[in-house]
Design a protein around this motif. Structure first.
Motif, short mmCIF file in Angstrom:
data_model
loop_
_atom_site.label_atom_id
_atom_site.label_comp_id
_atom_site.label_asym_id
_atom_site.label_seq_id
_atom_site.Cartn_x
_atom_site.Cartn_y
_atom_site.Cartn_z
N SER A 1 0.63 -1.34 -0.04
CA SER A 1 0.27 -0.15 -0.04
C SER A 1 0.83 1.28 -0.12
O SER A 1 2.15 1.08 0.42
CB SER A 1 -0.92 0.04 1.17
OG SER A 1 -0.14 -0.09 2.55
N LYS A 9 -6.83 -0.39 0.92
CA LYS A 9 -7.68 -1.46 0.92
C LYS A 9 -7.66 -2.41 -0.61
O LYS A 9 -7.67 -3.70 -0.47
CB LYS A 9 -9.26 -0.93 0.76
CG LYS A 9 -9.54 -0.39 2.22
CD LYS A 9 -11.08 0.08 2.29
CE LYS A 9 -11.71 0.56 3.45
NZ LYS A 9 -12.98 0.88 3.40
N ASP A 19 -4.76 -4.45 -0.12
CA ASP A 19 -4.88 -5.72 0.66
C ASP A 19 -5.78 -6.60 -0.23
O ASP A 19 -5.45 -7.92 -0.01
CB ASP A 19 -5.65 -5.40 1.89
CG ASP A 19 -5.13 -4.43 2.77
OD1 ASP A 19 -3.94 -4.71 3.01
OD2 ASP A 19 -5.72 -3.98 3.95
#
Length: 403
Positions: free
Chosen positions: A190, A317, A320
Motif C-alpha cells: 500500500s 484496501k 490488501d
C-alpha cells in the motif's frame, strides 16, 4: 536486497485453476506474436488490430481508436454490481534486440524490452476467461489496453477520452512483469510503489575565450560543474531522511577544443520522489541553486523543467485485496514481497489519481533459464510461466471485488 539476490531465489509453482492452466500454450503463442512485432508509442496499430480481432472472435464488446490506438473491452456479468478496471500497456521501446530467440523482434530498432507484450497477453486472456465465465462475478469489468506508457504517456489522454466513465469505474488494478523478482513471487504494498518522473534541461550562458586567458571569460563548464555537484545537496540537505528522492544529472555537453573555454554548457537530468509533498520544493530548490551559482559567476541560464508522471500510490484496501489474492496463487510468506518500491516511473499513476486501485509486480525472472536481464536491456526476456499466474491473479481479484 539486490536484484541478483532476489532473482536467485528458487522458482515456485503457482496454483492455477485447470481452465487457466490450459490457456498457457495460447498465452505463449500470443505473447511471442506480439514480441516479434513491437510498435512504439501511439503507433501500436498492428497490436491493437490483433487485440480487436481476438475480442471480436470471442464476442466481447469493445471500443477501438481511443487516444489513437487504445482499446477498452467491456465484460458485463449481466448482474448489477461494481465496476473494476484492469489496465495493460501495449507499447515497445526504441531498442535493437540482441536475443536470438525464434520470436525476436522483426522490426529493426524496436523491442518489447519491458514486458508490455506480456501485460497485453495477460489482459487479453483475462478478458477471454471472464467472457466465458460471466456467472463467476457481478457487475462489469473494463479492460483498458493503453498505448504509450514509455512516453509521452497514454494513460492521461485515455482518461480524458472518458475510459473511466459510462459506466464509472470504482477501482483499478494493473500489474508489471518484474525481472527484479523471481518467478513465483508478487511484489505488492500500500502507499507509494513507484516514483514521480520529472526532468530538466538547462543551458548555461557564459563568455568564451582562450584557455590560457581564463580571466577574460565566464567559464560555463566550471559553472555547470558546480551546479552538478550542488544539486546533490537537495536530497542530502533539503529532503527528510525519512523520505526518498533522486536528482540525477545524466547529460553534460560543452566545449569544442581543449584550449577554448566554452561560452555555453548544457546539462540535463531526472528528478524522482515518492512523497507528493515534494512536488513543488524539488524544482524550486533546483532553480534556486542554478540561479545562485550563475549569478555569482556573472552567467545567465535557461531552464526547462517538466513533469512526466506523478508517483504510483496504491490504495490500502485495494492493496490488501491484491495481497490476499496473491497469497492464494503463490507460496507464502516468501512469495509475497511487501517492500518492493522502485524509483522507476509509470503512468498507471494517472489512473490511481482518479480512482482507488493497486499496481503490483509479478516476478518473472528465472536465472536457471538465463531469463533475468533487467528491463530496457537489449537481451530482456522473462519466464512465460508468469503469464498464467498473472491471469489467475487478475481473475481472482475480479471474483473477490465484484461480488
Amino acid at each position: 536486497m539486490t536484484a541478483t539476490t532476489i532473482a536467485s531465489t528458487p522458482v515456485r509453482q503457482s496454483q492455477l485453476r485447470p481452465a487457466i492452466a490450459e490457456l498457457q500454450p495460447h498465452l505463449v503463442e500470443w505473447r511471442r506474436h506480439l514480441h516479434a512485432q513491437p510498435e512504439l508509442a501511439f503507433q501500436e496499430y498492428l497490436t491493437a488490430e490483433f487485440i480487436s480481432r481476438k475480442l471480436k472472435k470471442w464476442g466481447i464488446e469493445h471500443q477501438t481508436g481511443i487516444a489513437k490506438t487504445g482499446i477498452v473491452a467491456i465484460i458485463d456479468s449481466g448482474v448489477p454490481g461494481p465496476v473494476l478496471g484492469i489496465r495493460a500497456d501495449m507499447d515497445a521501446l526504441p531498442i535493437q534486440e540482441e536475443n536470438q530467440a525464434s520470436y525476436r523482434s522483426q522490426n529493426p530498432g524496436k523491442m518489447h524490452a519491458c514486458g508490455h507484450d506480456g501485460h497485453t497477453t495477460i489482459a487479453l486472456a483475462t478478458a477471454f476467461y471472464l467472457s466465458q465465465n460471466r456467472h463467476s462475478f457481478k457487475g462489469i469489468v473494463k479492460i483498458i489496453f493503453q498505448p504509450a506508457e514509455e512516453g509521452p504517456g497514454g494513460a492521461k489522454p485515455m482518461i480524458e477520452a472518458g475510459v473511466l466513465k459510462n459506466p464509472d469505474v470504482d477501482a483499478m488494478i494493473g500489474l508489471h512483469l518484474w525481472n527484479v523478482l523471481p518467478l513465483g513471487t508478487v511484489g505488492v504494498r500500500s502507499g507509494a510503489l513507484m516514483a514521480a518522473t520529472e526532468g530538466f534541461r538547462c543551458t548555461i550562458f557564459g563568455k568564451g575565450g582562450h584557455g590560457a586567458m581564463p580571466h577574460q571569460t565566464v567559464d560555463s563548464i566550471l559553472i555547470a560543474s558546480q551546479i552538478v555537484t550542488s544539486l546533490q545537496t537537495i536530497v542530502a540537505r533539503n529532503v527528510s531522511p525519512l523520505d526518498s528522492a533522486v536528482v540525477t544529472v545524466g547529460e553534460f555537453h560543452a566545449g569544442t577544443a581543449v584550449n577554448v573555454i566554452a561560452d555555453t554548457a548544457k546539462i540535463g537530468g531526472t528528478v524522482r520522489y515518492f512523497n507528493p509533498a515534494l512536488r513543488d520544493m524539488l524544482p524550486q530548490r533546483l532553480e534556486q541553486i542554478i540561479s545562485g551559482i550563475c549569478s555569482s559567476h556573472g552567467a545567465k541560464y535557461d531552464l526547462n523543467y517538466w513533469r512526466l508522471y506523478p508517483p504510483v500510490v496504491n490504495d490500502a484496501k485495494m492493496a490488501d485485496l491484491v495481497r490476499s489474492v496473491a497469497e492464494t496463487v503463490v507460496e507464502t510468506p516468501a512469495g509475497i514481497v511487501p517492500e518492493c518500491q522502485t524509483m522507476g516511473g509509470e503512468d498507471m499513476s494517472f489512473f490511481l489519481e482518479e480512482v482507488p486501485g493497486c499496481y503490483f509486480f509479478l516476478g518473472s525472472a528465472n536465472l536457471s533459464m538465463n531469463l533475468a536481464y533487467p528491463h530496457h536491456h537489449p537481451r530482456f526476456d522473462f519466464d512465460e510461466t508468469a503469464l498464467g499466474m498473472g491471469v489467475e491473479i487478475f481473475v481472482r481479484c475480479v471474483e473477490k471485488f465484484c461480488i
